[in-house]
Scaffold this motif. Structure first.
Motif, PDB file in Angstrom:
ATOM      1  N   THR A   1       8.695   6.413   3.735  1.00 45.54           N
ATOM      2  CA  THR A   1       7.738   7.390   3.189  1.00 45.54           C
ATOM      3  C   THR A   1       7.025   8.149   4.291  1.00 45.54           C
ATOM      4  O   THR A   1       6.469   9.208   4.053  1.00 45.54           O
ATOM      5  CB  THR A   1       6.636   6.678   2.376  1.00 45.54           C
ATOM      6  OG1 THR A   1       6.031   5.700   3.225  1.00 45.54           O
ATOM      7  CG2 THR A   1       7.201   6.022   1.139  1.00 45.54           C
ATOM      8  N   ASP A   2       7.017   7.563   5.533  1.00 44.58           N
ATOM      9  CA  ASP A   2       6.132   8.027   6.586  1.00 44.58           C
ATOM     10  C   ASP A   2       4.688   7.773   6.147  1.00 44.58           C
ATOM     11  O   ASP A   2       4.442   7.175   5.100  1.00 44.58           O
ATOM     12  CB  ASP A   2       6.387   9.503   6.917  1.00 44.58           C
ATOM     13  CG  ASP A   2       6.119   9.808   8.400  1.00 44.58           C
ATOM     14  OD1 ASP A   2       5.521   8.968   9.092  1.00 44.58           O
ATOM     15  OD2 ASP A   2       6.505  10.899   8.855  1.00 44.58           O
ATOM     16  N   GLY A   3       3.724   8.194   6.944  1.00 42.78           N
ATOM     17  CA  GLY A   3       2.320   7.930   6.605  1.00 42.78           C
ATOM     18  C   GLY A   3       1.850   8.790   5.441  1.00 42.78           C
ATOM     19  O   GLY A   3       2.488   9.786   5.107  1.00 42.78           O
TER      20      GLY A   3
ATOM     21  N   ILE B   1      10.886   3.800  16.577  1.00 42.77           N
ATOM     22  CA  ILE B   1      10.452   5.002  17.311  1.00 42.77           C
ATOM     23  C   ILE B   1      10.699   6.253  16.464  1.00 42.77           C
ATOM     24  O   ILE B   1      11.583   6.256  15.610  1.00 42.77           O
ATOM     25  CB  ILE B   1      11.220   5.088  18.664  1.00 42.77           C
ATOM     26  CG1 ILE B   1      10.722   6.253  19.525  1.00 42.77           C
ATOM     27  CG2 ILE B   1      12.741   5.182  18.442  1.00 42.77           C
ATOM     28  CD1 ILE B   1      11.228   6.206  20.970  1.00 42.77           C
ATOM     29  N   HIS B   2       9.896   7.296  16.700  1.00 45.51           N
ATOM     30  CA  HIS B   2      10.156   8.611  16.086  1.00 45.51           C
ATOM     31  C   HIS B   2      11.105   9.384  17.012  1.00 45.51           C
ATOM     32  O   HIS B   2      10.833   9.475  18.206  1.00 45.51           O
ATOM     33  CB  HIS B   2       8.882   9.447  16.007  1.00 45.51           C
ATOM     34  CG  HIS B   2       7.803   8.889  15.133  1.00 45.51           C
ATOM     35  ND1 HIS B   2       6.840   8.038  15.593  1.00 45.51           N
ATOM     36  CD2 HIS B   2       7.527   9.105  13.826  1.00 45.51           C
ATOM     37  CE1 HIS B   2       6.007   7.741  14.601  1.00 45.51           C
ATOM     38  NE2 HIS B   2       6.404   8.368  13.513  1.00 45.51           N
ATOM     39  N   VAL B   3      12.171   9.950  16.464  1.00 48.03           N
ATOM     40  CA  VAL B   3      13.094  10.737  17.294  1.00 48.03           C
ATOM     41  C   VAL B   3      13.541  11.997  16.563  1.00 48.03           C
ATOM     42  O   VAL B   3      13.884  11.943  15.379  1.00 48.03           O
ATOM     43  CB  VAL B   3      14.364   9.929  17.671  1.00 48.03           C
ATOM     44  CG1 VAL B   3      15.209  10.696  18.693  1.00 48.03           C
ATOM     45  CG2 VAL B   3      14.024   8.563  18.215  1.00 48.03           C
TER      46      VAL B   3
ATOM     47  N   THR C   1      11.399   1.891   5.356  1.00 44.10           N
ATOM     48  CA  THR C   1      11.659   1.602   6.778  1.00 44.10           C
ATOM     49  C   THR C   1      10.874   2.462   7.758  1.00 44.10           C
ATOM     50  O   THR C   1      11.099   2.368   8.963  1.00 44.10           O
ATOM     51  CB  THR C   1      13.154   1.717   7.127  1.00 44.10           C
ATOM     52  OG1 THR C   1      13.616   3.007   6.724  1.00 44.10           O
ATOM     53  CG2 THR C   1      13.947   0.619   6.493  1.00 44.10           C
ATOM     54  N   HIS C   2       9.993   3.314   7.262  1.00 43.55           N
ATOM     55  CA  HIS C   2       9.127   4.008   8.227  1.00 43.55           C
ATOM     56  C   HIS C   2       7.808   4.394   7.588  1.00 43.55           C
ATOM     57  O   HIS C   2       7.755   5.236   6.700  1.00 43.55           O
ATOM     58  CB  HIS C   2       9.803   5.261   8.789  1.00 43.55           C
ATOM     59  CG  HIS C   2       8.922   5.984   9.766  1.00 43.55           C
ATOM     60  ND1 HIS C   2       8.567   5.434  10.983  1.00 43.55           N
ATOM     61  CD2 HIS C   2       8.289   7.183   9.703  1.00 43.55           C
ATOM     62  CE1 HIS C   2       7.762   6.281  11.624  1.00 43.55           C
ATOM     63  NE2 HIS C   2       7.579   7.349  10.871  1.00 43.55           N
ATOM     64  N   THR C   3       6.742   3.759   8.069  1.00 43.53           N
ATOM     65  CA  THR C   3       5.435   4.139   7.545  1.00 43.53           C
ATOM     66  C   THR C   3       4.327   3.797   8.532  1.00 43.53           C
ATOM     67  O   THR C   3       4.558   3.194   9.589  1.00 43.53           O
ATOM     68  CB  THR C   3       5.197   3.502   6.154  1.00 43.53           C
ATOM     69  OG1 THR C   3       4.022   4.065   5.595  1.00 43.53           O
ATOM     70  CG2 THR C   3       5.082   2.003   6.221  1.00 43.53           C
ATOM     71  N   HIS C   4       3.144   4.264   8.205  1.00 43.27           N
ATOM     72  CA  HIS C   4       1.927   3.983   8.964  1.00 43.27           C
ATOM     73  C   HIS C   4       0.911   3.693   7.873  1.00 43.27           C
ATOM     74  O   HIS C   4       0.197   4.587   7.434  1.00 43.27           O
ATOM     75  CB  HIS C   4       1.505   5.197   9.786  1.00 43.27           C
ATOM     76  CG  HIS C   4       2.637   5.887  10.497  1.00 43.27           C
ATOM     77  ND1 HIS C   4       3.175   5.398  11.664  1.00 43.27           N
ATOM     78  CD2 HIS C   4       3.360   6.998  10.190  1.00 43.27           C
ATOM     79  CE1 HIS C   4       4.171   6.198  12.056  1.00 43.27           C
ATOM     80  NE2 HIS C   4       4.313   7.171  11.175  1.00 43.27           N
ATOM     81  N   VAL C   5       0.909   2.459   7.356  1.00 46.02           N
ATOM     82  CA  VAL C   5       0.225   2.225   6.075  1.00 46.02           C
ATOM     83  C   VAL C   5      -1.275   2.497   6.109  1.00 46.02           C
ATOM     84  O   VAL C   5      -1.841   2.951   5.121  1.00 46.02           O
ATOM     85  CB  VAL C   5       0.496   0.819   5.466  1.00 46.02           C
ATOM     86  CG1 VAL C   5       1.938   0.668   5.057  1.00 46.02           C
ATOM     87  CG2 VAL C   5       0.016  -0.288   6.362  1.00 46.02           C
TER      88      VAL C   5
ATOM     89  N   ALA D   1      13.112   6.914  13.390  1.00 47.07           N
ATOM     90  CA  ALA D   1      12.567   7.633  12.233  1.00 47.07           C
ATOM     91  C   ALA D   1      12.844   9.123  12.396  1.00 47.07           C
ATOM     92  O   ALA D   1      12.717   9.659  13.495  1.00 47.07           O
ATOM     93  CB  ALA D   1      11.063   7.396  12.128  1.00 47.07           C
ATOM     94  N   HIS D   2      13.250   9.726  11.318  1.00 47.67           N
ATOM     95  CA  HIS D   2      13.497  11.167  11.184  1.00 47.67           C
ATOM     96  C   HIS D   2      14.918  11.582  11.560  1.00 47.67           C
ATOM     97  O   HIS D   2      15.752  11.750  10.701  1.00 47.67           O
ATOM     98  CB  HIS D   2      12.441  12.008  11.907  1.00 47.67           C
ATOM     99  CG  HIS D   2      11.065  11.725  11.408  1.00 47.67           C
ATOM    100  ND1 HIS D   2      10.709  11.917  10.095  1.00 47.67           N
ATOM    101  CD2 HIS D   2       9.963  11.205  12.033  1.00 47.67           C
ATOM    102  CE1 HIS D   2       9.450  11.554   9.928  1.00 47.67           C
ATOM    103  NE2 HIS D   2       8.983  11.098  11.076  1.00 47.67           N
ATOM    104  N   GLY D   3      15.212  11.778  12.848  1.00 50.10           N
ATOM    105  CA  GLY D   3      16.554  12.247  13.214  1.00 50.10           C
ATOM    106  C   GLY D   3      16.934  13.501  12.446  1.00 50.10           C
ATOM    107  O   GLY D   3      18.011  13.590  11.865  1.00 50.10           O
TER     108      GLY D   3
HETATM  109 ZN   LIG Z   1       5.938   8.576  11.355  1.00 50.79          ZN
END
Ligand SMILES: [Zn+2]
Length: 425
Positions: free
Chosen positions: A297-299, A209-211, A61-65, A246-248
């Motif tokens: 995974t994030d980027g 969004i990243h938070v 649910t969170h990446t920058h492929v 994303a993150h929190g």
């Molecule tokens: Zn990210």
């Protein structure tokens, strides 16, 4: 509809905490039936899955492929230095072609490690959409908007998103949907965040969004507005049941109440948080507060791969060591986060082996030393399995990996291409 009408996955171990073997019948892009009574005659294609575990395809649910192209750039830095000195200067040189090549590489990696759905935020997203369409995967794609508090930039960023919605939303047999994705509260103006939320609501789209990734981000906002990030976002009507934060990592108890009330989903990225030394997200607390937590995974430059199996293992381990309680985040909770909860966050009918769910299914090889003995498939999947154990992947009712071979895209061509072009960044 996909070209194949019926597939029978014959006699796999069904992912659960005990040994259970059933067959799965797929009709078009849906799961039609799971039972012991199915036979070869029920389908056109029969997959012998005797030594395989069948599980839902993983949902990242969170990446920058397209950041696969930046693999190996800027190791061992904290977030702000990493972004300012390593990542952003290289990203300034990105082109359509580079993002397409990098996205193709990511598709190959994700399919081969059991991901069937991903939620992406990046640039040149039409190129990523093209790679998704060709690969057979499912994706939610958002253009990462950054206005750095500039009025003109805000307008042009929103226009890029508008175009992406027009060009890509509900394309590739509806495997591709579009999200509205302002990068973060520290790179986006209040006006951009407000208009993003309005655009998402108007078009019934996810907000991504990243938070609260770092302590610094939280402290800066407190100094500027005397608010924590989720308090601020709540105040400007940004939070709802289609928001994926994303993150929190630094979420407070007060913010937990807001997230619960607004049904916001969290995308937890354990590798990235550990590598950038951002902190340990309070996952157990989120769950205690009935907040939907999924996994990403994030980027690739903060991970450095797209293998959801390692994120799945790190998620409970990090919480156990953080709380000094081995009972937190049991295996069933972990697998839910990597599948069902991700689907819920993205409003997609996937993430579960169940009749009428989308046919997004992964078969894992059990016949390897680190997967034996098989007492408890759930335990082996969460704690023992590696992405490389993935043998077969079906997405939207179509076989996109068969005996570890990609069926729709050419792996060696993709790799040769990357070896040639990566020096352009
Ligand atoms: Zn990210």
């Amino acid at each position: 509809m996909s070209q194949t009408n019926t597939i029978l996955i014959k006699n796999p171990y069904i992912l659960s905490d005990s040994i259970k073997k059933e067959s799965i019948l797929l009709v078009d892009n849906k799961i039609e039936e799971i039972s012991t009574k199915l036979s070869d005659n029920d389908a056109e294609i029969v997959i012998d899955a005797e030594d395989k575990i069948a599980m839902p395809g993983l949902v990242n649910t969170h990446t920058h492929v397209a950041m696969t192209l930046l693999r190996g750039v800027g190791d061992d830095q904290e977030l702000q230095t990493w972004l300012n000195e390593y990542i952003w200067p290289k990203e300034a040189k990105l082109t359509d072609e580079l993002v397409y090549s990098a996205s193709r590489l990511a598709m190959a990696e994700m399919i081969k490690t059991g991901t069937t759905t991903f939620n992406d935020m990046y640039f040149f997203m039409e190129q990523t959409a093209k790679a998704v369409e060709e690969s057979g995967l499912r994706a939610v794609l958002g253009y990462g908007m950054i206005d750095l508090f500039d009025d003109e930039k805000r307008k042009s960023e929103l226009n890029v998103t508008k175009k992406l919605i027009k060009n890509c939303h509900n394309t590739a047999n509806e495997r591709i949907t579009v999200a509205v994705a302002p990068h973060s509260p520290y790179t986006c103006s209040e006006e951009l965040l407000r208009q993003s939320a309005q655009m998402a609501n108007k078009n019934d789209l996810n907000l991504h969004i990243h938070v609260s990734e770092t302590k610094k981000e939280v402290n800066d906002l407190k100094n500027q507005r005397n608010q924590t990030p989720f308090e601020y976002l709540n105040d400007i009507d940004f939070l709802n049941d289609k928001t994926i934060a994303a993150h929190g990592v630094w979420t407070t108890d007060e913010e937990m109440k807001i997230l619960n009330e607004k049904n916001v989903s969290i995308a937890h990225n354990p590798s990235s948080n550990m590598k950038l030394a951002s902190g340990i997200a309070p996952i157990q607390k989120y769950l205690d507060n009935d907040i939907n937590v999924s996994i990403g995974t994030d980027g690739v430059s903060s991970n450095n791969n797209l293998d959801m199996f390692s994120e799945m293992k790190l998620t409970p381990l990090l919480q156990k060591v953080d709380t000094l309680n081995p009972k937190v985040i049991p295996t069933n909770e972990t697998i839910k986060m990597a599948t069902e909860n991700g689907a819920k966050a993205l409003n997609l009918n996937t993430g579960k082996l169940q009749k009428d769910k989308l046919a997004d299914i992964v078969l894992l090889n059990v016949n390897v030393p680190h997967m034996l003995p098989l007492r408890n498939p759930l335990s082996n999947v969460v704690y023992s399995a590696l992405g490389n154990d993935v043998d077969t992947v079906i997405c939207d009712g179509e076989i996109i990996l068969e005996n570890k071979e990609l069926t729709k895209i050419n792996e060696s061509e993709i790799m040769e291409d990357i070896k040639e072009i990566y020096t352009q960044l």
